[in-house]
Enzyme design. Structure first.
Site: not given
Ligand code: MN
Length: 728
Positions: A84-85
């Protein structure tokens, strides 16, 4: 109680130590590789609280080890935020750690993207997605719960609005799921930490009560010693005794929801006795009842009748020698592990760290599949939400058939629910019910311990449509609908068609004849039905709620009218207007991504300015907001731009109000009544009685703009005994 000494910042060494202490054969080489990748991927990122970001996945992994999950789960916990990051991709994970880790991380990432919403329909759909993910591999949910737990442990640095949002989501979604999975430790901590953010005053009032009762610790230790002595005398010297204080939220519910004084709660203090065999448990119960006077109505045998989440224990409340009541819980080691770790006990105590054997734990999440399967085509989202909530609801009642079979139902279930829980044939033929041999109305609310006899009529009798408004379980509702669906198809179509036409006339919806069929077919498809007839039938048997359908019909009808509006009228000449996004016009920038700053929650009507963020569009602040004032005067002043509200803002904005009033009967009802009367969406409401005779209330409602909010405040002020109202 929320324990603040728990160190929330973890290093890789802490994880190594946790693995070692678990005594389980984890694959340390794989775990180290995962850590190294996570550390590299998150390098340079920090958390709001200041420490380096990777401490969060490490802490999550420590919690996963504590639950006893397998190597792949620990690896996935370390990498849960990496896709996700950071630049890491699912394919990277697959080639480095295998398909299973890639799937777990993907699952956790997807769960995180499901945004909790207060809009009922969306909320239901999101819960459904969560349950779906969970039914495929429950480890996904367990890792997500660890992630959320660590986030809640470190949430003090969040802005106020984020704390409330996360706390509400945790309270409404994650804690009930943890409960349903039988993980009482995690559930209680999630609830306590959420409560601390949602009602800080109520929270501190209770912790103060608990602190004042320092003597109670001594009292409970004393009792534990005496009990041990007596058990030893009776040949049960091998027992383990734990002292336990009820969770803050558990006390909160009894104090503020059941409206009881702290002193009236019998199970604040408890002693838990853990023994080797079930036989010893019942013997120990005899010893306890010999030592202390039991309160008759408070004995519960969850050993012979486990709770739906598999919880087993004997509970009894007795009066101590000082006249103080306390609860005693008696169970075996097996039951204790199940009670504390729920589904995770399966990994922690039953299988190796690398095994995927899921034989006898399947039944623990069988309810998830049951719920998903019971969904029907054309089902209303509101119904699904009600079903999910009733399945997640913590309270249950148990009643008996005359033959002695136990039927367990959610609290509030009626005799009709009871009948359908036995068998749909019993429910369909029901004409009455007897409780303990006395006739009761069919909407009688089932109470634990009752013996209920269902009186049945002729075979072709069938249920009544009114029952749909009486029953509380999804099982009964579905079975009743199914009966109508099957037995009365023609009747349903006729009834549904007539009802729909009447409702359209009432709402002045008048679709041209040549478009009628296409319009209806389109509507049916939107309900996931194939034909217009099916739609009529669904309305007829209650599978589609007409009132909700009308909202959609009106929307579509408005679109239709717009499309057909005569095009001859030339558009009026106007100065080119800048396009607005989310109801806000940012000067000089068209159609930009706009978000509302959480620090000041601007509402339409407020004087606003925008700040051009790096990569996240423009964030809108009130001009009076402290951050905006500081920013405009600061070195980044050129990144602040003028903004104003577009002419028509239809969005709904959350606004939180705090009310003080002189407490009186019916105050809460008056406030709730006004909210209903004004048709305001209500996201949260909490009320407490203060010790000085006043009442304090906070409510979060949806408003259109400041003007709207001021009207609402004006109406609220007219309610008798309300003294002050502040916008938070
Ligand atoms: Mn995370």
């Amino acid at each position: 109680m929320v324990n603040n000494d728990k160190s929330t910042v973890k290093s890789y060494e802490d994880l190594e130590r946790a693995v070692e202490e678990s005594g389980r054969p984890y694959d340390m080489e794989k775990i180290r590789r995962a850590y190294e990748l996570a550390a590299k991927a998150h390098a340079g990122q920090t958390r709001l609280s200041g420490e380096s970001y990777v401490s969060h996945p490490i802490a999550t992994a420590c919690l996963v080890v504590d639950l006893g999950l397998d190597t792949d789960s620990v690896v996935s916990a370390l990498l849960h935020d990496s896709v996700e990051d950071t630049d890491v991709t699912t394919d990277d994970l697959k080639s480095a750690f295998g398909a299973e880790v890639a799937q777990l991380v993907d699952g956790v990432t997807k769960l995180g993207k499901i945004k909790f919403s207060s809009v009922e329909e969306q909320q239901a759909e999101n819960l459904r997605k969560m349950l779906l993910a969970m039914s495929k591999d429950v480890r996904v949910m367990l890792i997500k719960l660890c992630d959320r737990l660590h986030n809640m442990r470190t949430g003090d640095g969040w802005p106020e609005q984020k704390r409330r949002d996360k706390a509400l989501e945790t309270m409404e979604v994650y804690a009930p799921i943890a409960h349903r999975l039988g993980m009482s430790n995690i559930k209680e901590e999630l609830e306590d930490r959420s409560l601390k953010y949602l009602d800080p005053i109520g929270y501190s009032e209770i912790t103060a009560h608990l602190d004042q009762n320092g003597g109670a610790q001594e009292f409970i230790s004393d009792i534990a010693d005496k009990i041990r002595e007596h058990l030893e005398e009776n040949g049960m010297g091998k027992c383990t005794i734990k002292k336990r204080i009820k969770s803050v939220y558990g006390i909160y519910r009894k104090m503020f929801i059941q409206n009881r004084a702290f002193e009236e709660i019998y199970d604040v203090y408890a002693v838990r006795i853990i023994l080797d065999t079930v036989g010893e448990c019942y013997n120990a119960l005899g010893v306890i009842h010999d030592m202390y006077h039991p309160i008759p109505s408070r004995f519960k045998d969850y050993i012979s009748t486990p709770k739906p989440n598999m919880y087993q224990s004997l509970h009894t409340t007795v009066i101590g020698h000082e006249g103080i009541p306390f609860e005693v819980q008696i169970r075996t080691w097996d039951m204790d592990r199940t009670a504390e770790y729920g589904v995770a006990a399966h990994w922690k105590y039953k299988v190796g760290v690398n095994s995927k054997d899921t034989d006898n734990f399947d039944s623990r999440i069988a309810w998830v599949r049951r719920l998903l399967e019971s969904q029907r085509e054309g089902q209303d989202a509101g119904d699904l939400l009600r079903d999910i909530k009733s399945e997640l609801l913590p309270e249950e009642v148990f009643a008996f058939t005359p033959k002695g079979d136990v039927i367990n139902l959610p609290a509030g279930a009626t005799a009709i629910d009871f009948a359908y829980a036995i068998h749909s044939a019993v429910g369909n033929r029901m004409i009455g019910a007897k409780v303990n041999s006395r006739i009761v109305p069919i909407d009688h609310k089932v109470v634990t311990g009752e013996i209920i006899e269902i009186i049945t009529g002729p075979k072709d009798k069938g249920p009544s449509r009114d029952w749909l408004n009486i029953v509380t379980t999804s099982e009964a509702r579905n079975k009743i609908r199914n009966w109508f669906k099957k037995e009365r198809k023609e009747e349903n179509i006729a009834e549904g068609k007539a009802a729909l036409e009447k409702e359209m006339r009432r709402n002045l919806v008048n679709i041209p004849d040549d478009q009628y069929d296409a319009f209806m077919l389109d509507l049916a498809r939107r309900q996931r039905l194939n034909t217009t007839e099916e739609l009529y039938a669904a309305i007829g048997y209650g599978g589609v709620q007409l009132s909700r359908l009308m909202i959609k019909i009106k929307d579509e009808y408005t679109k239709l009218l717009k499309e057909q509006a005569p095009a001859e009228v030339p558009p009026p000449v106007t100065i080119k207007k800048q396009k607005s996004s989310d109801g806000v016009v940012v000067e000089g920038i068209d159609n930009c991504l706009v978000k509302f700053a959480k620090c000041c929650n601007p509402l339409p009507g407020d004087d606003i300015v925008g700040f051009i963020t790096r990569g996240f569009g423009v964030s809108i602040h009130k001009r009076t907001c402290g951050n905006a004032q500081a920013g405009l005067a600061g070195p980044d002043a050129e990144r602040w731009v003028n903004a104003h509200w577009a002419d028509s803002v239809k969005e709904n904005f959350k606004s939180t109000l705090e009310l003080f009033a002189v407490d009186r009967d019916g105050l809460m009802a008056d406030v709730a009544g006004l909210i209903a009367e004004l048709h305001l969406p209500c996201y949260a409401i909490a009320a407490r009685k203060l010790s000085d005779g006043r009442a304090n209330m906070t409510l979060t409602i949806g408003v259109n703009n400041t003007e709207h909010l001021n009207t609402i405040i004006g109406r609220l002020k007219k309610i008798k005994s309300i003294t002050t109202i502040t916008r938070l």
